[in-house]
Design an enzyme around this catalytic site. Structure first.
Site, PDB file in Angstrom:
ATOM      1  N   CYS A 240      12.962  10.544   8.490  1.00 54.96           N
ATOM      2  CA  CYS A 240      12.780  10.089   9.868  1.00 54.96           C
ATOM      3  C   CYS A 240      14.096  10.198  10.622  1.00 54.96           C
ATOM      4  O   CYS A 240      14.121  10.366  11.824  1.00 54.96           O
ATOM      5  CB  CYS A 240      12.290   8.655   9.880  1.00 54.96           C
TER       6      CYS A 240
ATOM      7  N   GLU B 215       8.879  16.048  15.999  1.00 55.36           N
ATOM      8  CA  GLU B 215       9.385  15.793  14.651  1.00 55.36           C
ATOM      9  C   GLU B 215       8.729  16.810  13.707  1.00 55.36           C
ATOM     10  O   GLU B 215       7.500  16.879  13.625  1.00 55.36           O
ATOM     11  CB  GLU B 215       9.022  14.379  14.214  1.00 55.36           C
TER      12      GLU B 215
ATOM     13  N   SER C 104       4.166   7.696  10.342  1.00 55.56           N
ATOM     14  CA  SER C 104       4.198   8.502  11.556  1.00 55.56           C
ATOM     15  C   SER C 104       3.919   7.645  12.787  1.00 55.56           C
ATOM     16  O   SER C 104       3.282   6.587  12.691  1.00 55.56           O
ATOM     17  CB  SER C 104       3.155   9.612  11.453  1.00 55.56           C
TER      18      SER C 104
ATOM     19  N   GLU D 206       8.378   1.183  11.648  1.00 61.76           N
ATOM     20  CA  GLU D 206       9.467   2.167  11.501  1.00 61.76           C
ATOM     21  C   GLU D 206       8.805   3.538  11.525  1.00 61.76           C
ATOM     22  O   GLU D 206       8.133   3.927  10.573  1.00 61.76           O
ATOM     23  CB  GLU D 206      10.208   1.958  10.178  1.00 61.76           C
TER      24      GLU D 206
ATOM     25  N   LYS E 215       0.889  -1.184   0.000  1.00 65.29           N
ATOM     26  CA  LYS E 215       0.000   0.000   0.000  1.00 65.29           C
ATOM     27  C   LYS E 215       0.920   1.224   0.000  1.00 65.29           C
ATOM     28  O   LYS E 215       1.443   1.637   1.025  1.00 65.29           O
ATOM     29  CB  LYS E 215      -0.876  -0.017   1.267  1.00 65.29           C
TER      30      LYS E 215
END
Ligand code: NAD
Length: 493
Positions: free
Chosen positions: A298, A396, A243, A264, A190
């Site tokens: 990231c 972040e 996220s 992750e 996906k």
């Protein structure tokens, strides 16, 4: 997102079908959802993507489930040959793959090209694991009874759902797909709704390499399509990159059937510049650590900690370097491209506004090249000495925003670096070997670089502590994450 009545197909715009299942493409009815694919450097619509519905997601999972029956029993050597072929085809198609990444994401040419190299290296690495008989061998386990034979074996976990974000679409997909195929799993991918053309090209290459129909399926769409996939009872494993907020939902969905998960997620990583550092090297690592991929990483080392003794020198050289960064549409001289979308641009700008309103000081900022007429460009921003609770220091940002703080001792630097609920990566710049050993031991991060840029090798695992996720990708552990560990114990024959 739009529905079909709003869709206007321009001359060159493409339409990606809602799904590719067992080698066939599937469209949805006119009334169903479809979204734009934009060129991030211009904002122009370059294509449309139909979103899969729940029925197509179900068909894709069943196709993977059916293909698994024979695929899981192919030999590792046969799977390795297919992985090598995929790597070869990626290399052969390098120019077209890089061009699509430049068009969709606005990546500078060197970054788009690096992504192709990284994806090919990942398929080659897992091909070499498939060629190593020991990796897949049934191994004896020593037990304190000579009459018994105990053995362990690694078997494919089953159907894997691979859900990926938009920042490194081809690379992130390769990090999941290569070990999943090596292990003997069948998959449903996906992609992110913003960058799916890249995965479609990859899926075509996988098919051209000879991977049997049904082993790799693709469903398009946003979070809703992801939720249908993670809830599907025939999915055995979910590998998710995205996220932390979405990762939590994925983990909750996985809990229902005890699906295996690799997550992750985000990061808020530190780059530490000791008093003995080569300042020019530190600046170069700070620029690439914070502003590569326009900071949409990231692993962005967006918290830069600099020893008091070199702080002024570092800041002066960092300012020169940031002001000289060419922020531009993809072209040879471009060092930094745009953000991925208008929404991401607005999100990052709002966070900068919020941080500044709460007292953060912008020390200096870069500028946009004259060629940035449209698109989602943002100049790099450097914040000096934000408060410990400022959003720009704690959260972040996923954009070209870096914070710099000074420190006076290694104890203080390590405490500051570790003062985060994330723990993905860290970089240390020092010429003192003893200090380097201490930082390597005490920084709470899945990967620590010393005096190097963010080098990533498929042999070296990727993943982090805390809110950065669960499990590891790449390396042998990456392969094992698509396998179930089984043991047998019986009387020796
Ligand atoms: P996101 O979480 O919004 O989406 C990631 C993917 O998950 C997309 O394909 C999305 O459609 C899908 N999705 C969203 N909600 C879902 C749900 N409830 N169930 C299943 N699927 C769902 O993230 P994003 O904005 O696309 O990407 C940026 C984030 O990804 C950043 O936080 C970044 O740190 C993280 N990231 C992490 C790594 C890593 O290796 N740790 C690498 C790249 C990006």
């Amino acid at each position: 997102m739009a529905t079909n009545p709003e869709r206007q197909i321009d001359g060159d715009a493409f339409v990606l079908p809602a799904a590719t299942i067992a080698g066939a493409t599937f469209s949805v009815a006119d009334s169903e959802v479809c979204s734009r694919i934009c060129n991030a450097s211009t904002g122009d619509t370059i294509g449309w993507q139909e979103h899969a519905n729940a029925e197509l997601v179900d068909r894709a999972v069943h196709a993977a489930h059916d293909a698994l029956i024979t695929w899981r029993h192919t030999t590792p050597a046969a799977r390795g040959r297919l992985l090598r072929k995929i790597a070869e085809l990626l290399e052969a198609d390098r120019a077209r793959l890089a061009a699509m990444q430049m068009q969709v994401s606005g990546k500078p040419p060197f970054e788009a090209d690096l992504d192709v190299s990284d994806a090919a290296a990942t398929f080659n690495y897992y091909a070499s694991l498939c060629e190593d008989a020991a990796v897949f061998a049934t191994e004896p386990v020593a037990v304190p009874d000579d009459t018994l034979l105990a053995e362990r074996v690694h078997e494919p976990v089953g159907v894997a759902a691979l859900i990926v974000p938009w920042n490194f679409p081809m690379v992130t997909t390769a990090w999941k797909l290569a070990p999943a195929l090596a292990a003997g799993c069948a998959v449903v991918i996906k992609p992110s709704e913003l960058t799916s053309p890249v995965e479609h090209m990859l899926a075509e290459i996988v098919s051209e390499a000879g991977v049997p129909d049904g082993v790799v399926n693709v469903v398009n769409g946003g979070g809703e399509v992801g939720t249908w996939l993670t809830a599907h009872p025939l999915v055995d494993k979910i590998s998710f990159t995205g996220s932390t907020a979405s990762g939590r939902k994925v983990m909750q969905a996985a809990a229902q059937d005890m699906k295996r998960i690799t997550l992750e997620l985000g990061g808020k990583s530190a780059l530490i510049v000791r008093e003995d550092a080569d300042v020019a090297q530190a600046v170069s690592l700070a620029v690439s650590g914070a502003f590569a991929n326009a900071g949409q990483m990231c692993s962005a080392t967006a918290r830069i900690l600099v020893h008091d003794d070199v702080y002024r020198r570092f800041m002066a050289a960092f300012e020169t370097a940031v002001r000289a960064l060419v922020v531009a549409p993809p072209a040879d001289q471009a060092a930094m491209g745009p953000l991925i979308s208008a929404a991401q641009h607005a999100r990052v700008a709002a966070l900068v506004g919020q941080g500044v309103e709460a007292g953060a000081q912008i020390a200096f900022a870069g500028k946009l090249d004259a060629a940035c007429h449209a698109g989602y460009f943002m100049a790099p921003v450097v914040i000096a000495e934000p408060a410990a609770d400022n959003v720009l220091w704690t959260d972040e940002i996923f954009g070209p925003v870096a914070c710099v703080k000074s420190f006076r001792s290694d104890d203080e630097a390590i405490a500051l670096a570790n003062d985060t609920r994330y723990g993905l990566v860290a970089t240390v710049v020092t010429n003192d070997a003893k200090a380097a050993r201490r930082y390597k031991a005490q920084l709470r991060a899945g990967l620590v670089w010393v005096n190097t840029p963010q080098l990533i090798f498929p042999q070296v695992c990727w993943g982090g502590f805390g809110l950065s996720g669960i499990g590891r990708e790449l390396g042998v552990a990456g392969l094992r994450s698509y396998q179930e560990l089984r043991h047998t114990v019986g009387l020796r024959a």
